[in-house]
Design an enzyme around this catalytic site. Sequence first.
Site, PDB file in Angstrom:
ATOM      1  N   LYS A  79      40.221  38.524  39.237  1.00 14.55           N
ATOM      2  CA  LYS A  79      41.483  39.226  39.475  1.00 14.55           C
ATOM      3  C   LYS A  79      42.588  38.216  39.768  1.00 14.55           C
ATOM      4  O   LYS A  79      42.345  37.226  40.466  1.00 14.55           O
ATOM      5  CB  LYS A  79      41.303  40.198  40.651  1.00 14.55           C
ATOM      6  CG  LYS A  79      42.490  41.114  40.892  1.00 14.55           C
ATOM      7  CD  LYS A  79      42.197  42.105  42.017  1.00 14.55           C
ATOM      8  CE  LYS A  79      43.364  43.053  42.253  1.00 14.55           C
ATOM      9  NZ  LYS A  79      43.105  44.015  43.343  1.00 14.55           N
ATOM     10  N   SER A 154      43.995  48.863  42.294  1.00 11.39           N
ATOM     11  CA  SER A 154      44.742  47.818  41.643  1.00 11.39           C
ATOM     12  C   SER A 154      43.899  46.873  40.778  1.00 11.39           C
ATOM     13  O   SER A 154      44.443  46.189  39.911  1.00 11.39           O
ATOM     14  CB  SER A 154      45.491  46.992  42.692  1.00 11.39           C
ATOM     15  OG  SER A 154      44.594  46.288  43.508  1.00 11.39           O
ATOM     16  N   SER A 178      40.961  49.651  45.889  1.00 11.80           N
ATOM     17  CA  SER A 178      41.311  48.924  44.660  1.00 11.80           C
ATOM     18  C   SER A 178      40.152  48.333  43.868  1.00 11.80           C
ATOM     19  O   SER A 178      40.355  47.893  42.741  1.00 11.80           O
ATOM     20  CB  SER A 178      42.299  47.801  44.986  1.00 11.80           C
ATOM     21  OG  SER A 178      43.578  48.325  45.173  1.00 11.80           O
TER      22      SER A 178
END
Lengths: 485, 96
Positions: A79, A154, A178
């Site tokens: 990420k 997210s 997330s």
Amino acid sequence: MSLFDHKISELHELLHKRDLSVSDLVDESFKRIGEVEGKVQAFLTLDEENARAAAKALDEKVIQNKPASKLYGLPIGIKDNIVTKGLRTTAASKILENFDPIYDATVVQKLKQAETVTIGKLNMDEFAMGSSNENSGFKNTFNPWNLDRVPGGSSGGSAASVAAGEVLFSLGSDTGGSIRQPASFCGVVGMKPTYGLVSRFGLIAFASSLDQIGPITRNVEDNAFLLKAIAGHDKMDSTSANVDIPDYTASLTGDIKGLRIAVPKEYLGEGVNEEVRKSVMDALVILERLGATWEEVSLPHSKYALATYYLLSSSEASANLARFDGVRYGYRSPNAENLLNMYKMTREEGFGEEVKRRIMLGTFALSSGYYDAYYKKAQKVRTLIKQDFENVFEQYDVIVGPTAPTPAFKIGENTRDPMTMYANDILTIPVNLAGVPAISVPCGLDKGLPLGLQIIGRHFDESTVYKVAHAFEQATEFHKQQPEL
Amino acid sequence: MSRISEEQVKHAAHLARLAITENEAQMLTEQLDKIITYAEQLNELNTDNVEPTAHVLEIKNVMREDRAQEGLPREEVLKNAPEHQDGQIKVPGIME
């Protein structure tokens, strides 16, 4: 058939016997990226040259010595809010568009020790603020199961890249859901560990008392392997816990006889889609058949979690994001004639709409005259929410419910009103407030869209969470379903 | 009654060092008002005898040995600076 249909343990065996090379695995990654990335858009940065060189070096090394690490040579996506030395890291924000980190996050150092191969950096909502990747400063990511739908957020790129077979596994971060919500939306396994289990050093901070890095994988066993590799105390993160990290795979026995499951009535109530509710009830039947028992319980302060979370996480964010001021790194507005205006214009031009909204909410909640009424009040309610969990865990081993109230929604469906977007995280947020671990595992499809079962455990009891998730997975076929792209 | 005025929003924007536009000020007033109104449901709860939670684990005052350590190399640090000169980060004028 993709090489990534194999589990870590199988790939390790193949590498060990030299029936497979690391270069084969990295080729597989980039071949698949070539085929589907145009549709899915999971990556912000690809690191092909370095990944291929790393693969070659690892293949040469294996001629001398058999690979020791379980994760040796396996392709991973990271990420983009986790800093990687020499590899652009943006947190999907224009303010960090050209940021070139000068150190590795602790989890990245640990992956390097385990000799995984980093394929690239994954799209997300800007600074991890969002539930759909629509807040990325650069582009949308699309759900591999249905390209009109969001991948969740997210960590949307992290979940979508694994679901699409672009990487074997990935790292995400979870502040209010997330990791788990995108895992649920994309039909993969996502774990939010206990707060403090994994070092946050090098994770670009959103809300420091809630943020936690965790693994996203195709199956529970792989998830347990990856968590083991990244967990552990770190002197660079004084909030990381000094606890022993067990071999989580040892708990994957399939035996859950006598296990006591709590099902909070608040997690199956208003706002939860009928198909989602049904998939959880079906899952409970399966868990019962495996020898567990379940009872309905109450987490009475659940309805206050969303408000508590937005006040606390935005307050923390407003402080954490003060560092992006155009001085030492990142974007600087060229339009300012003095320092104060440089700060203001840099931040105005560099941050996206949602990030500014949360900074504003946090600044307001922390400002003189409002601190007690909003911030401190929310901290007190957080105590009540945490106690709800402690009370239930006195009598039950795990808490089970849905991960998200609906399957993946359409792109653009929830962007008009921030509150409807926030409501998406209603079932995941309490877990972060309490700091306990929770996993999302696939538990069904609703009109071709994956649903996730959330299993929540006691502090540092990831072993039991994995045990239940694994027993459920092995008794069902959901984890074998894959999107057609 | 609205909980938050446009003046308050502009003040918070100044504290947050955000040069928001008039349009944004209007929009944020509306949106923050909605969020704050929603958040006020917390007042339904009596929390007089409840301790606030800042941190979920029992970790307190983590100390390290007070010993000097090597910092980051200057060239590395300057690599990401928007503007630098003579080994130092350069910013626009602070005083008139």
